[in-house]
Design a protein around this motif. Structure first.
Motif, PDB file in Angstrom:
ATOM      1  N   SER A  17     -13.535   9.272 -48.577  1.00  0.00           N
ATOM      2  CA  SER A  17     -14.611   8.735 -49.417  1.00  0.00           C
ATOM      3  C   SER A  17     -15.802   8.276 -48.586  1.00  0.00           C
ATOM      4  O   SER A  17     -16.935   8.289 -49.067  1.00  0.00           O
ATOM      5  CB  SER A  17     -14.086   7.583 -50.272  1.00  0.00           C
ATOM      6  N   LEU A  18     -15.571   7.895 -47.328  1.00  0.00           N
ATOM      7  CA  LEU A  18     -16.671   7.487 -46.448  1.00  0.00           C
ATOM      8  C   LEU A  18     -17.235   8.644 -45.639  1.00  0.00           C
ATOM      9  O   LEU A  18     -18.217   8.470 -44.911  1.00  0.00           O
ATOM     10  CB  LEU A  18     -16.190   6.383 -45.490  1.00  0.00           C
ATOM     11  N   GLY A  19     -16.601   9.800 -45.707  1.00  0.00           N
ATOM     12  CA  GLY A  19     -17.072  10.965 -44.972  1.00  0.00           C
ATOM     13  C   GLY A  19     -16.674  10.943 -43.508  1.00  0.00           C
ATOM     14  O   GLY A  19     -17.256  11.643 -42.689  1.00  0.00           O
ATOM     15  N   ALA A  20     -15.685  10.152 -43.174  1.00  0.00           N
ATOM     16  CA  ALA A  20     -15.216  10.059 -41.788  1.00  0.00           C
ATOM     17  C   ALA A  20     -14.046  11.008 -41.562  1.00  0.00           C
ATOM     18  O   ALA A  20     -13.501  11.591 -42.506  1.00  0.00           O
ATOM     19  CB  ALA A  20     -14.784   8.622 -41.494  1.00  0.00           C
ATOM     20  N   ALA A  21     -13.668  11.155 -40.301  1.00  0.00           N
ATOM     21  CA  ALA A  21     -12.540  12.014 -39.963  1.00  0.00           C
ATOM     22  C   ALA A  21     -11.242  11.352 -40.422  1.00  0.00           C
ATOM     23  O   ALA A  21     -11.109  10.126 -40.387  1.00  0.00           O
ATOM     24  CB  ALA A  21     -12.493  12.243 -38.465  1.00  0.00           C
ATOM     25  N   ALA A  22     -10.305  12.170 -40.826  1.00  0.00           N
ATOM     26  CA  ALA A  22      -9.016  11.653 -41.289  1.00  0.00           C
ATOM     27  C   ALA A  22      -8.209  11.129 -40.101  1.00  0.00           C
ATOM     28  O   ALA A  22      -8.286  11.679 -38.997  1.00  0.00           O
ATOM     29  CB  ALA A  22      -8.236  12.754 -41.993  1.00  0.00           C
ATOM     30  N   PRO A  23      -7.426  10.078 -40.284  1.00  0.00           N
ATOM     31  CA  PRO A  23      -6.599   9.557 -39.197  1.00  0.00           C
ATOM     32  C   PRO A  23      -5.428  10.507 -38.914  1.00  0.00           C
ATOM     33  O   PRO A  23      -5.052  11.303 -39.775  1.00  0.00           O
ATOM     34  CB  PRO A  23      -6.098   8.223 -39.748  1.00  0.00           C
ATOM     35  N   PRO A  24      -4.856  10.443 -37.714  1.00  0.00           N
ATOM     36  CA  PRO A  24      -3.705  11.306 -37.423  1.00  0.00           C
ATOM     37  C   PRO A  24      -2.498  10.886 -38.254  1.00  0.00           C
ATOM     38  O   PRO A  24      -2.341   9.718 -38.596  1.00  0.00           O
ATOM     39  CB  PRO A  24      -3.456  11.084 -35.934  1.00  0.00           C
ATOM     40  N   ALA A  25      -1.674  11.848 -38.573  1.00  0.00           N
ATOM     41  CA  ALA A  25      -0.473  11.577 -39.367  1.00  0.00           C
ATOM     42  C   ALA A  25       0.500  10.716 -38.567  1.00  0.00           C
ATOM     43  O   ALA A  25       0.515  10.772 -37.333  1.00  0.00           O
ATOM     44  CB  ALA A  25       0.195  12.886 -39.757  1.00  0.00           C
ATOM     45  N   PRO A  26       1.313   9.909 -39.243  1.00  0.00           N
ATOM     46  CA  PRO A  26       2.290   9.085 -38.521  1.00  0.00           C
ATOM     47  C   PRO A  26       3.259   9.957 -37.729  1.00  0.00           C
ATOM     48  O   PRO A  26       3.734  10.979 -38.206  1.00  0.00           O
ATOM     49  CB  PRO A  26       3.044   8.357 -39.639  1.00  0.00           C
ATOM     50  N   GLY A  27       3.507   9.558 -36.496  1.00  0.00           N
ATOM     51  CA  GLY A  27       4.429  10.296 -35.646  1.00  0.00           C
ATOM     52  C   GLY A  27       3.792  11.408 -34.848  1.00  0.00           C
ATOM     53  O   GLY A  27       4.464  12.078 -34.072  1.00  0.00           O
ATOM     54  N   THR A  28       2.482  11.615 -34.999  1.00  0.00           N
ATOM     55  CA  THR A  28       1.814  12.709 -34.308  1.00  0.00           C
ATOM     56  C   THR A  28       1.822  12.525 -32.794  1.00  0.00           C
ATOM     57  O   THR A  28       2.021  13.472 -32.044  1.00  0.00           O
ATOM     58  CB  THR A  28       0.356  12.829 -34.791  1.00  0.00           C
ATOM     59  N   HIS A  29       1.636  11.311 -32.327  1.00  0.00           N
ATOM     60  CA  HIS A  29       1.490  11.061 -30.896  1.00  0.00           C
ATOM     61  C   HIS A  29       2.687  10.335 -30.298  1.00  0.00           C
ATOM     62  O   HIS A  29       2.566   9.695 -29.258  1.00  0.00           O
ATOM     63  CB  HIS A  29       0.222  10.246 -30.645  1.00  0.00           C
ATOM     64  N   ASP A  30       3.850  10.442 -30.910  1.00  0.00           N
ATOM     65  CA  ASP A  30       5.024   9.729 -30.410  1.00  0.00           C
ATOM     66  C   ASP A  30       5.420  10.182 -29.003  1.00  0.00           C
ATOM     67  O   ASP A  30       5.738   9.371 -28.145  1.00  0.00           O
ATOM     68  CB  ASP A  30       6.206   9.906 -31.348  1.00  0.00           C
ATOM     69  N   TRP A  31       5.409  11.491 -28.766  1.00  0.00           N
ATOM     70  CA  TRP A  31       5.802  11.990 -27.448  1.00  0.00           C
ATOM     71  C   TRP A  31       4.821  11.540 -26.380  1.00  0.00           C
ATOM     72  O   TRP A  31       5.227  11.226 -25.263  1.00  0.00           O
ATOM     73  CB  TRP A  31       5.921  13.511 -27.449  1.00  0.00           C
ATOM     74  N   ARG A  32       3.535  11.529 -26.708  1.00  0.00           N
ATOM     75  CA  ARG A  32       2.550  11.051 -25.741  1.00  0.00           C
ATOM     76  C   ARG A  32       2.788   9.592 -25.401  1.00  0.00           C
ATOM     77  O   ARG A  32       2.664   9.190 -24.242  1.00  0.00           O
ATOM     78  CB  ARG A  32       1.134  11.212 -26.294  1.00  0.00           C
ATOM     79  N   LEU A  33       3.096   8.808 -26.401  1.00  0.00           N
ATOM     80  CA  LEU A  33       3.350   7.390 -26.176  1.00  0.00           C
ATOM     81  C   LEU A  33       4.573   7.190 -25.284  1.00  0.00           C
ATOM     82  O   LEU A  33       4.526   6.400 -24.332  1.00  0.00           O
ATOM     83  CB  LEU A  33       3.561   6.680 -27.509  1.00  0.00           C
ATOM     84  N   LEU A  34       5.651   7.894 -25.552  1.00  0.00           N
ATOM     85  CA  LEU A  34       6.850   7.772 -24.734  1.00  0.00           C
ATOM     86  C   LEU A  34       6.605   8.231 -23.305  1.00  0.00           C
ATOM     87  O   LEU A  34       7.097   7.627 -22.347  1.00  0.00           O
ATOM     88  CB  LEU A  34       7.999   8.562 -25.353  1.00  0.00           C
ATOM     89  N   ARG A  35       5.859   9.311 -23.133  1.00  0.00           N
ATOM     90  CA  ARG A  35       5.546   9.805 -21.797  1.00  0.00           C
ATOM     91  C   ARG A  35       4.700   8.799 -21.027  1.00  0.00           C
ATOM     92  O   ARG A  35       4.950   8.525 -19.848  1.00  0.00           O
ATOM     93  CB  ARG A  35       4.811  11.145 -21.888  1.00  0.00           C
ATOM     94  N   ALA A  36       3.718   8.208 -21.692  1.00  0.00           N
ATOM     95  CA  ALA A  36       2.874   7.207 -21.038  1.00  0.00           C
ATOM     96  C   ALA A  36       3.691   5.967 -20.666  1.00  0.00           C
ATOM     97  O   ALA A  36       3.502   5.393 -19.581  1.00  0.00           O
ATOM     98  CB  ALA A  36       1.714   6.819 -21.951  1.00  0.00           C
ATOM     99  N   TRP A  37       4.607   5.556 -21.523  1.00  0.00           N
ATOM    100  CA  TRP A  37       5.455   4.412 -21.236  1.00  0.00           C
ATOM    101  C   TRP A  37       6.341   4.690 -20.020  1.00  0.00           C
ATOM    102  O   TRP A  37       6.491   3.849 -19.139  1.00  0.00           O
ATOM    103  CB  TRP A  37       6.294   4.088 -22.465  1.00  0.00           C
ATOM    104  N   ARG A  38       6.913   5.883 -19.970  1.00  0.00           N
ATOM    105  CA  ARG A  38       7.759   6.259 -18.838  1.00  0.00           C
ATOM    106  C   ARG A  38       6.962   6.286 -17.536  1.00  0.00           C
ATOM    107  O   ARG A  38       7.414   5.771 -16.506  1.00  0.00           O
ATOM    108  CB  ARG A  38       8.389   7.629 -19.091  1.00  0.00           C
ATOM    109  N   GLU A  39       5.769   6.850 -17.570  1.00  0.00           N
ATOM    110  CA  GLU A  39       4.938   6.900 -16.375  1.00  0.00           C
ATOM    111  C   GLU A  39       4.536   5.500 -15.921  1.00  0.00           C
ATOM    112  O   GLU A  39       4.479   5.224 -14.723  1.00  0.00           O
ATOM    113  CB  GLU A  39       3.695   7.751 -16.625  1.00  0.00           C
ATOM    114  N   GLU A  40       4.269   4.610 -16.863  1.00  0.00           N
ATOM    115  CA  GLU A  40       3.929   3.230 -16.522  1.00  0.00           C
ATOM    116  C   GLU A  40       5.109   2.537 -15.829  1.00  0.00           C
ATOM    117  O   GLU A  40       4.925   1.818 -14.843  1.00  0.00           O
ATOM    118  CB  GLU A  40       3.533   2.461 -17.782  1.00  0.00           C
TER     119      GLU A  40
END
Length: 67
Positions: free
Chosen positions: A16-39
């Motif tokens: 309704s505001l003409g903005a980009a849609a947010p990512p679906a839930p769970g889309t970036h889970d693997w990235r988050l886990l990989r970043a946590w492991r690297e940290e």
């Protein structure tokens, strides 16, 4: 409110505001886990501890155990 309901509300609001849609839930889970492991590995190196490969080492030990 569930995650799905919040996602649908955010998607409707973005449309309704003409903005980009947010990512679906769970889309970036693997990235988050990989970043946590690297940290964790980075902090281990800074602390002078050996970097452990937990899952890989456990699987190797499991395969090499006597039957």
């Amino acid at each position: 409110m569930s995650i799905t309901q919040q996602y649908l509300l955010d998607t409707h609001r973005a449309r309704s505001l003409g903005a980009a849609a947010p990512p679906a839930p769970g889309t970036h889970d693997w990235r988050l886990l990989r970043a946590w492991r690297e940290e964790r590995r980075f902090r281990a190196v800074l602390a002078g501890r050996p970097v452990r490969h937990g899952l890989r080492a456990a699987l190797v030990r499991w395969r090499r155990r006597p039957t």
